[in-house]
Scaffold this motif. Structure first.
Motif, short mmCIF file in Angstrom:
data_model
loop_
_atom_site.label_atom_id
_atom_site.label_comp_id
_atom_site.label_asym_id
_atom_site.label_seq_id
_atom_site.Cartn_x
_atom_site.Cartn_y
_atom_site.Cartn_z
N TYR A 150 36.38 47.98 -34.16
CA TYR A 150 36.10 48.56 -33.10
C TYR A 150 34.53 48.92 -32.39
O TYR A 150 33.65 49.13 -31.57
N ASN A 152 30.03 49.34 -32.38
CA ASN A 152 29.22 50.48 -32.39
C ASN A 152 28.75 50.86 -31.21
O ASN A 152 29.65 50.47 -30.26
N PRO A 156 30.30 48.13 -28.22
CA PRO A 156 31.40 49.26 -28.41
C PRO A 156 33.04 47.92 -28.62
O PRO A 156 32.65 47.10 -27.51
N CYS A 167 38.79 55.57 -30.18
CA CYS A 167 37.51 54.96 -30.66
C CYS A 167 36.37 55.47 -31.06
O CYS A 167 35.66 54.71 -31.86
N ARG A 171 34.84 54.22 -34.31
CA ARG A 171 32.97 53.67 -34.53
C ARG A 171 32.04 54.66 -35.30
O ARG A 171 31.48 54.27 -36.13
#
Length: 256
Positions: A150, A152, A156, A167, A171
């Motif tokens: 996923y 950061n 992303p 998501c 994260r």
């Protein structure tokens, strides 16, 4: 309680080696012997996610002569489905039948040669992408949790069918439940970083109660083009760092 997960993707080669050689124990194989050493030192729990086949071997040929040993080790060593074979984004557009059939093929062989107790309830699908029908197929195969990539906030990524809201939570380190499956993000791919960078990445995650790390089998072998001579060093450094901070090794299924 602070915990960490450790999973290994792309496993097939050690099973071919076990079948084609007369080892007295699965842990005479250097790859699996390494994991036993790490288990004994750090209380490590390991999940190996399996391909069904490569160019020279498939799991239906895997010997069952080590079944008792797999079963006896299943409290710390689990096996699960990853993909039919090495293939970029294999399930990104797949329907229910393909995903269900491939997953069942791997699960069936694991139960045959290693026992039902060795079969993990979670996995990481190869390249972490599939359709909604693919997710449903995995659930119908008994998969209860999926680890994915996923990214950061700065870089992303998305995995599976997770919404952007999901998501974002993943994260941040959360486990998100959707349609009776738990989703979480892998924090560090160990073969992608130097030992020094691994430690920097782990240090940045120590505010989290759960840290998820993984590696790929092929980097262990000297004849692999991108062989990493410090494969075991990376693992030992990671687990030493985490256990010194009070993190305990767990399976993802223990958090569901």
């Amino acid at each position: 309680m602070k915990s960490f997960l450790f999973t290994v993707d792309d496993n097939i080669r050690c099973f071919e080696n076990l079948t084609n050689n007369s080892y007295g124990s699965i842990f005479e194989h250097p790859y699996l012997g390494m994991y036993k050493r790490l288990h004994e030192k750090y209380g490590l729990k390991i999940q190996l996610n399996l391909f069904f086949e490569n160019d020279s071997f498939c799991l239906s040929d895997m010997t069952d002569r080590y079944k008792d040993e797999w079963q006896a080790s299943s409290d710390w060593l689990k096996l699960s489905f990853h993909s039919k074979l090495e293939n970029v984004k294999p399930y990104e557009f797949s329907g229910y039948d393909e995903v269900y059939g491939d997953c069942q093929s791997v699960h069936r062989e694991i139960v045959r040669f290693a026992s039902a107790s060795a079969l993990g309830k979670t996995t990481t699908l190869h390249y972490c992408r599939t359709t909604a029908d693919g997710i449903r197929a995995l659930k119908d195969c008994g998969v209860e949790g999926l680890l994915g990539l996923y990214g950061n906030a700065d870089a992303p990524r998305t995995s599976y069918q997770s919404t952007e809201t999901e998501c974002e939570a993943i994260r941040r380190g959360d486990i998100v439940f959707s349609d009776d499956i738990a989703f979480a993000g892998i924090d560090v791919i160990l073969n992608s970083h130097s030992v020094e960078n691994i430690l920097k990445k782990l240090e940045a995650l120590t505010s989290r109660e759960l840290i998820k790390v993984m590696i790929h089998e092929q980097y262990f072998y000297p004849d692999y083009p991108r062989y990493q001579e410090n494969f075991e060093e990376k693992l030992a450094t990671t687990f030493e760092f985490l256990t010194q901070l009070g993190y305990n090794s767990t399976f993802f299924e223990e958090h569901i």
